[in-house]
Design a protein around this motif. Structure first.
Motif: not given
Length: 177
Positions: A35-43, A60-73
């Motif tokens: 969610g934090e990386d997505l917020n950066y992208l949205e900005n 955008t079409e994102l599965d809600e389950a993705l928000y439970r994970y971390s991603v590379p910055k």
């Protein structure tokens, strides 16, 4: 000052930029909450929409389950930037970027597609090897994202780019679930 002078667009851009800078300073780790990386992208997209008025849209079409994970910055932003700077370079309007994300069979996949000018196999090879036609020192680099994913999760995961001249570009990012 921007608010006082009724410069709403400048005010919005400053807020977006300050949130991007805060994100950059806040997370010093290789992985961040999705969610934090997505917020950066949205900005980033918000600022670019103001810069390139009516030039592109993003869906955008994102599965809600993705928000439970971390991603590379910074793992999505370089691909959107590439579409805007290179894919839509010669168009005035009508650029489209579609970002989808889902989980299937224990794998997270993110797909970034654009209807830009596309690129040849040779250009994809240069892109994935860090050899850009226009050397840019300010870019995170698409090859860098692929290398970071492989370092974090293993050689099975990473970035695949499909494109043809005149047919847009499709980038698939694969991460473990």
């Amino acid at each position: 000052m921007a608010i006082e002078n009724k410069q709403d667009e400048i005010s919005e851009m400053l807020v977006e930029l300050s949130e991007m800078l805060a994100y950059t300073a806040k997370y010093q780790h290789d992985e961040v909450p999705f969610g934090e990386d997505l917020n950066y992208l949205e900005n980033y997209i918000g600022i670019m929409k103001k810069r390139f008025v009516d030039k592109f849209t993003v869906h955008t079409e994102l599965d809600e389950a993705l928000y439970r994970y971390s991603v590379p910055k910074f793992f999505l932003q370089p691909f959107v930037e590439n579409a805007l700077i290179h894919g839509f370079e010669d168009i005035e309007e009508g650029g489209e970027i579609r970002i989808t994300g889902f989980i299937r069979n224990g794998v997270r996949q993110f797909v970034i597609e654009d209807n830009g000018v596309g690129m040849s196999r040779e250009a994809i090879g240069r892109l994935m090897n860090g050899q850009h036609e226009k050397e840019r020192k300010d870019s995170i680099g698409i090859d860098n994202v692929d290398k970071r994913i492989k370092l974090l999760y293993g050689e099975t995961y990473g970035v695949v780019v499909h494109s043809e001249p005149g047919a847009g570009t499709k980038v698939t990012i694969t991460l473990p679930a």
